[in-house]
Design an enzyme around this catalytic site. Sequence first.
Site, PDB file in Angstrom:
ATOM      1  CG  ASN A 291      -2.322  -4.454 -11.012  1.00  0.00           C
ATOM      2  OD1 ASN A 291      -1.929  -3.772 -11.800  1.00  0.00           O
ATOM      3  ND2 ASN A 291      -1.734  -5.617 -10.597  1.00  0.00           N
TER       4      ASN A 291
ATOM      5  CE  LYS B 215      -3.876  -8.272 -12.152  1.00  0.00           C
ATOM      6  NZ  LYS B 215      -4.943  -9.174 -11.714  1.00  0.00           N
TER       7      LYS B 215
ATOM      8  CD  GLU C 169      -8.910 -11.826  -5.870  1.00  0.00           C
ATOM      9  OE1 GLU C 169      -7.903 -12.944  -5.536  1.00  0.00           O
ATOM     10  OE2 GLU C 169      -8.360 -11.058  -6.642  1.00  0.00           O
TER      11      GLU C 169
ATOM     12  CG  ASP D 136      -8.995 -13.291 -10.861  1.00  0.00           C
ATOM     13  OD1 ASP D 136     -10.194 -13.083 -10.847  1.00  0.00           O
ATOM     14  OD2 ASP D 136      -8.287 -12.961  -9.712  1.00  0.00           O
TER      15      ASP D 136
ATOM     16  N   GLY E 268       5.392  -7.102 -10.812  1.00  0.00           N
ATOM     17  CA  GLY E 268       5.238  -8.476 -10.285  1.00  0.00           C
ATOM     18  C   GLY E 268       6.409  -9.527 -10.617  1.00  0.00           C
ATOM     19  CE1 TYR E 269       5.540 -14.506  -8.442  1.00  0.00           C
ATOM     20  CE2 TYR E 269       3.525 -13.832  -9.052  1.00  0.00           C
ATOM     21  CZ  TYR E 269       4.279 -14.179  -8.154  1.00  0.00           C
ATOM     22  OH  TYR E 269       4.206 -14.594  -6.984  1.00  0.00           O
ATOM     23  CG  ASP E 270       6.302  -7.900 -15.726  1.00  0.00           C
ATOM     24  OD1 ASP E 270       5.636  -8.797 -16.139  1.00  0.00           O
ATOM     25  OD2 ASP E 270       6.059  -6.846 -15.935  1.00  0.00           O
TER      26      ASP E 270
ATOM     27  CE  LYS F 257       3.462  -8.073 -18.916  1.00  0.00           C
ATOM     28  NZ  LYS F 257       3.015  -7.586 -17.726  1.00  0.00           N
TER      29      LYS F 257
ATOM     30  NE  ARG G  92      -2.858  -8.227 -17.251  1.00  0.00           N
ATOM     31  CZ  ARG G  92      -1.888  -8.779 -16.488  1.00  0.00           C
ATOM     32  NH1 ARG G  92      -0.834  -8.397 -17.273  1.00  0.00           N
ATOM     33  NH2 ARG G  92      -2.059  -9.487 -15.503  1.00  0.00           N
TER      34      ARG G  92
HETATM   35  P1  IMP Z   1      -3.950 -10.872  -9.214  1.00  0.00           P
HETATM   36  O1  IMP Z   1      -4.366 -11.387 -10.487  1.00  0.00           O
HETATM   37  O2  IMP Z   1      -3.913  -9.517  -9.193  1.00  0.00           O
HETATM   38  O3  IMP Z   1      -4.101 -11.769  -8.056  1.00  0.00           O
HETATM   39  O4  IMP Z   1      -2.424 -11.289  -9.591  1.00  0.00           O
HETATM   40  C1  IMP Z   1      -1.665 -12.353  -9.263  1.00  0.00           C
HETATM   41  C2  IMP Z   1       0.108 -12.239  -9.009  1.00  0.00           C
HETATM   42  O5  IMP Z   1       0.548 -12.212 -10.028  1.00  0.00           O
HETATM   43  C3  IMP Z   1       0.201 -10.604  -8.444  1.00  0.00           C
HETATM   44  O6  IMP Z   1       1.350 -10.697  -7.294  1.00  0.00           O
HETATM   45  C4  IMP Z   1       0.458  -9.908  -9.534  1.00  0.00           C
HETATM   46  O7  IMP Z   1       1.531  -8.749  -9.218  1.00  0.00           O
HETATM   47  C5  IMP Z   1       1.308 -10.816 -10.522  1.00  0.00           C
HETATM   48  N1  IMP Z   1       1.057 -10.573 -11.851  1.00  0.00           N
HETATM   49  C6  IMP Z   1      -0.165 -10.639 -12.554  1.00  0.00           C
HETATM   50  N2  IMP Z   1      -0.129 -10.454 -13.745  1.00  0.00           N
HETATM   51  C7  IMP Z   1       1.403 -10.058 -14.081  1.00  0.00           C
HETATM   52  C8  IMP Z   1       2.053  -9.713 -14.992  1.00  0.00           C
HETATM   53  O8  IMP Z   1       1.659  -9.681 -16.275  1.00  0.00           O
HETATM   54  N3  IMP Z   1       3.257  -9.637 -14.856  1.00  0.00           N
HETATM   55  C9  IMP Z   1       4.063  -9.996 -13.574  1.00  0.00           C
HETATM   56  N4  IMP Z   1       3.276 -10.303 -12.636  1.00  0.00           N
HETATM   57  C10 IMP Z   1       1.994 -10.391 -12.627  1.00  0.00           C
END
Ligand code: IMP
Length: 187
Positions: free
Chosen positions: A10, A13, A37, A66, A141-143, A163, A169
């Site tokens: 990602n 991140k 995972e 994570d 993502g969920y932003d 942000k 994070r």
């Molecule tokens: P993972 O840690 O990569 O498994 O992320 C879990 C989910 O949360 C994924 O769908 C990411 O797109 C979303 N996600 C993780 N961090 C963020 C963020 O900072 N903003 C928005 N979505 C996030």
Amino acid sequence: MNRISFVSKNENKYNEIESRLKRFDIQLEFVELELREIQSNLLEEIATIKSDYAYDVLRKPLIVEDTGIFIFALNNFPGPYSSYVFKTIGNEGILSLLKNKSNRDALFKTIITFNNGKIREMFSGELKGKISNEEKGGGWGYDPIFVPINFSSSYGELGYQNKIDISHRTLATERFANWFLKLKSTD
Ligand code: IMP
């Protein structure tokens, strides 16, 4: 300058963590690797196993990350399943699950795990907020649906710099950075 690897697929991140670590004079190298995972109800457990796997592959000091979003009216769903839920029902699906729900409280939680084969250490960052009534702004993502506490705009509307000034994070990143610099000073 201190260096460390970040193992992930990602890039969003990576960018967020990298720009914060620069302030601590820590240089982050992006190692693009899909990590196995495990399935677990605990973010911490997923992060631990993932960091061991990453170290087995890389054999140098690294961090993995994570994240989950925990929605209170949905009994903390999707939590550790946030990635799968985003890929399947997405933000639209979350909004429809919350239709007519008055409690829109949620928590974003990040775990950053350091692993150098000898030391494994976890750092957590959490930020409370609310799920908006509709998707607002860009980001990833969920932003577009997460409105951080004390704000009326979503992460997506706040934009990259605003942000990362406040994010879940960033809180985990700063905890890691302070610890890592202490570790380095005793090397
Ligand atoms: P993972 O840690 O990569 O498994 O992320 C879990 C989910 O949360 C994924 O769908 C990411 O797109 C979303 N996600 C993780 N961090 C963020 C963020 O900072 N903003 C928005 N979505 C996030």
